[in-house]
Design an enzyme around this catalytic site. Structure first.
Site, mmCIF file in Angstrom:
data_model
loop_
_atom_site.group_PDB
_atom_site.id
_atom_site.type_symbol
_atom_site.label_atom_id
_atom_site.label_comp_id
_atom_site.label_asym_id
_atom_site.label_seq_id
_atom_site.Cartn_x
_atom_site.Cartn_y
_atom_site.Cartn_z
ATOM 1 N N ARG A 226 -13.732 60.770 2.771
ATOM 2 C CA ARG A 226 -12.378 60.668 2.256
ATOM 3 C C ARG A 226 -12.199 59.349 1.528
ATOM 4 N NH1 ARG A 226 -7.449 61.185 6.430
ATOM 5 N NH2 ARG A 226 -8.391 59.253 7.168
ATOM 6 N N ASP B 22 -11.130 56.434 14.241
ATOM 7 C CA ASP B 22 -12.139 57.010 13.363
ATOM 8 C C ASP B 22 -13.262 57.587 14.223
ATOM 9 O OD1 ASP B 22 -14.644 57.120 11.736
ATOM 10 O OD2 ASP B 22 -13.324 56.371 10.158
#
Length: 209
Positions: free
Chosen positions: A104, A200
């Site tokens: 991303r 994350d």
């Protein structure tokens, strides 16, 4: 519209709380993600078709059931999806494994693909996409499109934590793909992270930042 299956088994919820904890180290995080994936695989494969067979037990010959129909393929979205593969394979050891590389963009939050390696018969398999996080939905939508472009027609998306925004995007773009999640969290923050989420997943799996 695709269905969203919330898998809220107590063992899954307990282990999910542990991986949310920011003090959980990389080794324990990897082990827990793998364990949750095994538990989720049980529900994800619930609708696999069966056919009649026979087996000779120590006592007699008996009718029995075996899985029929298409074979299974597990598709990991790199890199965090790697953490879920081993857990899935514990229950489906004959499944073939494919990999789709997507990251991303930190500025636009748009998915960028960089790698794709799939089983040659991907169009003949029941496919299970694994990725711990369904945040914006961009990566999942892109991965599903890759598979459909290869002829895949039977696809499920399995995530640990999902945001409503990601669910909406997948449903709008791929209404034929069911979503399986251990939790549906509150929302995304301004940086595209799931709230409360677990951070994350890739960094926590592999000890990077």
């Amino acid at each position: 519209m695709s269905k969203v299956h919330l898998i809220d088994h107590p063992l899954i919820q307990h282990k999910l709380t542990l991986i949310r904890d920011k003090t959980t180290g990389a080794k324990d995080f990897r082990d827990l993600v793998s364990e949750i994936s095994t538990l989720m695989a049980y529900e994800v494969t619930r609708d696999l078709p069966l056919e009649n067979s026979t087996v000779e037990t120590p006592i007699c010959v008996s009718e029995a059931k075996v899985i029929s129909g298409k074979k299974v393929g597990i598709i990991a979205v790199l890199r965090a999806g790697l953490g879920m593969v081993e857990g899935m394979l514990r229950l489906i050891p004959t499944a073939k494994v494919g990999h789709i590389g997507i990251y991303r963009d930190p500025e636009t939050l748009r998915p960028i693909d960089y790698y794709c390696k799939l089983p040659s018969d991907v169009n003949e398999r029941n496919l299970i996409i694994v990725d711990p996080m369904l945040a914006t939905g961009g990566s999942a939508t892109c991965a599903i499109r890759f598979l459909k472009d290869k002829g895949a027609t039977d696809i499920k998306l399995v995530v640990l934590v999902a945001a409503p925004e990601g669910i909406k995007m997948v449903q709008e773009n791929h209404p034929d793909v069911d979503i399986y999640a251990a939790s549906i969290d509150k929302c995304l923050n301004s940086h595209g992270y799931i709230v409360p989420g677990l951070g994350d997943a890739g960094d926590r799996l592999f000890g990077t930042k």
